[in-house]
Design a protein around this motif. Sequence first.
Motif, PDB file in Angstrom:
ATOM      1  N   MET A 174      39.156 -47.119  24.453  1.00 51.18           N
ATOM      2  CA  MET A 174      38.477 -46.592  23.281  1.00 51.18           C
ATOM      3  C   MET A 174      39.557 -45.178  22.970  1.00 51.18           C
ATOM      4  SD  MET A 174      34.602 -45.018  22.480  1.00 51.18           S
ATOM      5  CE  MET A 174      34.556 -43.841  22.613  1.00 51.18           C
ATOM      6  N   MET A 175      39.530 -45.160  21.922  1.00 46.17           N
ATOM      7  CA  MET A 175      40.087 -44.026  20.846  1.00 46.17           C
ATOM      8  C   MET A 175      39.787 -42.908  21.019  1.00 46.17           C
ATOM      9  SD  MET A 175      42.383 -45.943  18.474  1.00 46.17           S
ATOM     10  CE  MET A 175      44.109 -44.736  19.070  1.00 46.17           C
ATOM     11  N   THR A 176      40.377 -41.555  21.414  1.00 49.42           N
ATOM     12  CA  THR A 176      39.161 -40.251  21.378  1.00 49.42           C
ATOM     13  C   THR A 176      39.939 -39.562  19.995  1.00 49.42           C
ATOM     14  OG1 THR A 176      41.394 -39.069  21.879  1.00 49.42           O
ATOM     15  CG2 THR A 176      40.342 -39.809  23.850  1.00 49.42           C
ATOM     16  N   GLY A 177      39.389 -39.321  19.801  1.00 49.97           N
ATOM     17  CA  GLY A 177      39.560 -38.695  18.690  1.00 49.97           C
ATOM     18  C   GLY A 177      40.488 -37.956  18.475  1.00 49.97           C
ATOM     19  N   ALA A 178      41.137 -36.885  18.885  1.00 51.07           N
ATOM     20  CA  ALA A 178      42.361 -36.992  18.734  1.00 51.07           C
ATOM     21  C   ALA A 178      43.630 -37.722  18.513  1.00 51.07           C
ATOM     22  CB  ALA A 178      43.100 -35.702  20.143  1.00 51.07           C
ATOM     23  N   ALA A 179      43.403 -39.316  19.602  1.00 48.30           N
ATOM     24  CA  ALA A 179      44.264 -40.034  19.801  1.00 48.30           C
ATOM     25  C   ALA A 179      43.902 -41.431  17.712  1.00 48.30           C
ATOM     26  CB  ALA A 179      43.872 -41.245  20.693  1.00 48.30           C
ATOM     27  N   VAL A 180      42.756 -41.111  16.869  1.00 49.41           N
ATOM     28  CA  VAL A 180      43.047 -41.616  15.801  1.00 49.41           C
ATOM     29  C   VAL A 180      43.539 -40.509  15.097  1.00 49.41           C
ATOM     30  CG1 VAL A 180      40.716 -41.900  14.383  1.00 49.41           C
ATOM     31  CG2 VAL A 180      40.627 -42.842  16.775  1.00 49.41           C
ATOM     32  N   ILE A 181      43.309 -39.402  15.100  1.00 44.68           N
ATOM     33  CA  ILE A 181      44.204 -38.156  14.171  1.00 44.68           C
ATOM     34  C   ILE A 181      45.256 -38.469  14.239  1.00 44.68           C
ATOM     35  CG2 ILE A 181      44.300 -36.194  13.618  1.00 44.68           C
ATOM     36  CD1 ILE A 181      41.890 -35.734  14.672  1.00 44.68           C
ATOM     37  N   PHE A 182      45.936 -38.745  15.688  1.00 46.47           N
ATOM     38  CA  PHE A 182      47.020 -38.629  15.615  1.00 46.47           C
ATOM     39  C   PHE A 182      47.758 -39.661  15.259  1.00 46.47           C
ATOM     40  CE2 PHE A 182      50.826 -40.029  18.449  1.00 46.47           C
ATOM     41  CZ  PHE A 182      52.335 -39.206  18.112  1.00 46.47           C
ATOM     42  N   ASP A 183      47.538 -41.088  15.534  1.00 45.38           N
ATOM     43  CA  ASP A 183      47.862 -42.239  15.241  1.00 45.38           C
ATOM     44  C   ASP A 183      47.429 -42.135  13.113  1.00 45.38           C
ATOM     45  OD1 ASP A 183      48.137 -43.239  17.066  1.00 45.38           O
ATOM     46  OD2 ASP A 183      46.409 -44.219  17.298  1.00 45.38           O
ATOM     47  N   SER A 184      47.291 -41.657  12.952  1.00 46.80           N
ATOM     48  CA  SER A 184      46.496 -41.196  11.533  1.00 46.80           C
ATOM     49  C   SER A 184      47.849 -40.810  10.437  1.00 46.80           C
ATOM     50  CB  SER A 184      45.356 -40.626  10.774  1.00 46.80           C
ATOM     51  OG  SER A 184      44.581 -41.190  10.858  1.00 46.80           O
ATOM     52  N   ALA A 233      42.169 -29.600   8.307  1.00 45.85           N
ATOM     53  CA  ALA A 233      40.311 -30.094   9.538  1.00 45.85           C
ATOM     54  C   ALA A 233      41.687 -30.560  10.216  1.00 45.85           C
ATOM     55  CB  ALA A 233      39.318 -30.452   8.657  1.00 45.85           C
ATOM     56  N   PRO A 234      42.652 -31.860   9.772  1.00 41.95           N
ATOM     57  CA  PRO A 234      42.407 -33.195  10.581  1.00 41.95           C
ATOM     58  C   PRO A 234      43.869 -32.794  11.443  1.00 41.95           C
ATOM     59  CG  PRO A 234      43.118 -33.577   8.600  1.00 41.95           C
ATOM     60  CD  PRO A 234      41.716 -32.685   8.396  1.00 41.95           C
ATOM     61  N   ILE A 235      44.443 -31.496  11.418  1.00 44.15           N
ATOM     62  CA  ILE A 235      45.561 -31.052  11.624  1.00 44.15           C
ATOM     63  C   ILE A 235      45.465 -29.884  12.409  1.00 44.15           C
ATOM     64  CG2 ILE A 235      46.435 -29.125  10.255  1.00 44.15           C
ATOM     65  CD1 ILE A 235      48.772 -31.348  12.152  1.00 44.15           C
ATOM     66  N   ARG A 236      44.036 -28.886  11.936  1.00 47.01           N
ATOM     67  CA  ARG A 236      43.317 -28.141  13.194  1.00 47.01           C
ATOM     68  C   ARG A 236      43.394 -28.362  14.587  1.00 47.01           C
ATOM     69  NH1 ARG A 236      43.326 -23.170  12.042  1.00 47.01           N
ATOM     70  NH2 ARG A 236      44.159 -22.201  10.227  1.00 47.01           N
ATOM     71  N   ALA A 237      42.515 -29.798  13.916  1.00 46.58           N
ATOM     72  CA  ALA A 237      41.741 -30.375  15.340  1.00 46.58           C
ATOM     73  C   ALA A 237      42.766 -31.348  16.346  1.00 46.58           C
ATOM     74  CB  ALA A 237      41.063 -31.826  14.535  1.00 46.58           C
ATOM     75  N   LEU A 238      43.695 -31.811  15.386  1.00 46.36           N
ATOM     76  CA  LEU A 238      45.002 -32.215  16.455  1.00 46.36           C
ATOM     77  C   LEU A 238      45.405 -31.389  17.252  1.00 46.36           C
ATOM     78  CD1 LEU A 238      46.580 -34.556  17.234  1.00 46.36           C
ATOM     79  CD2 LEU A 238      48.320 -34.422  14.792  1.00 46.36           C
ATOM     80  N   ASN A 239      45.931 -29.921  16.546  1.00 50.09           N
ATOM     81  CA  ASN A 239      46.434 -29.265  17.290  1.00 50.09           C
ATOM     82  C   ASN A 239      45.485 -28.921  18.700  1.00 50.09           C
ATOM     83  OD1 ASN A 239      49.169 -27.487  16.181  1.00 50.09           O
ATOM     84  ND2 ASN A 239      47.862 -28.636  14.750  1.00 50.09           N
ATOM     85  N   SER A 240      44.063 -28.500  18.038  1.00 49.73           N
ATOM     86  CA  SER A 240      43.318 -27.812  19.363  1.00 49.73           C
ATOM     87  C   SER A 240      43.368 -29.744  20.996  1.00 49.73           C
ATOM     88  CB  SER A 240      41.897 -28.368  18.897  1.00 49.73           C
ATOM     89  OG  SER A 240      41.494 -27.136  17.869  1.00 49.73           O
ATOM     90  N   GLU A 241      43.744 -30.794  19.998  1.00 45.40           N
ATOM     91  CA  GLU A 241      43.931 -31.652  21.239  1.00 45.40           C
ATOM     92  C   GLU A 241      44.672 -31.265  21.894  1.00 45.40           C
ATOM     93  OE1 GLU A 241      41.222 -33.058  22.323  1.00 45.40           O
ATOM     94  OE2 GLU A 241      40.248 -32.722  21.549  1.00 45.40           O
TER      95      GLU A 241
END
Length: 146
Positions: free
Chosen positions: A1-11, A52-60
């Motif tokens: 299963m993909m993590t939220g960060a992986a989904v954001i990264f893939d996007s 919002a998504p780039i902040r989430a990606l940076n946190s991960e």
Amino acid sequence: MMTGAAVIFDSFLALSEGAEGLALPDTGDIEADLKTVMRATVAEFADPGFEAPIRALNSEIINDPELAAQYREKLAGPVDEAKKARLRSAQRAGQFAADADLDLALELLYAPLYQRWLHRSGPLTPDYADALVALTLRAFAPEPKA
């Protein structure tokens, strides 16, 4: 299963696909070209839909070395190479110091913007983008011809 960060990264990765021929504008005027790019960058970072998504990606990325490596390899690295290609063109044209450390030049140009965005310490405006370009070009100005 993909993590939220992986989904954001893939996007983000999907958005960058087809960017193999990624190139910065090259009108022959490095100042104008960098201002165009930096103004677009500050606009993107100031956009709530991007923030919002780039902040989430940076946190991960901070907590996941594997994700950080993938980000560098698949996104940041290719974009930085395109930026350095534009700076090399400016070097050949005598508009940028021939002996400049291009990695350091990119850090000088982008790190203040990133810190301001990360800490929400000031506005991200076209004037701010222009000031970063001016300071970077001053720092890496070619030696005057004797």
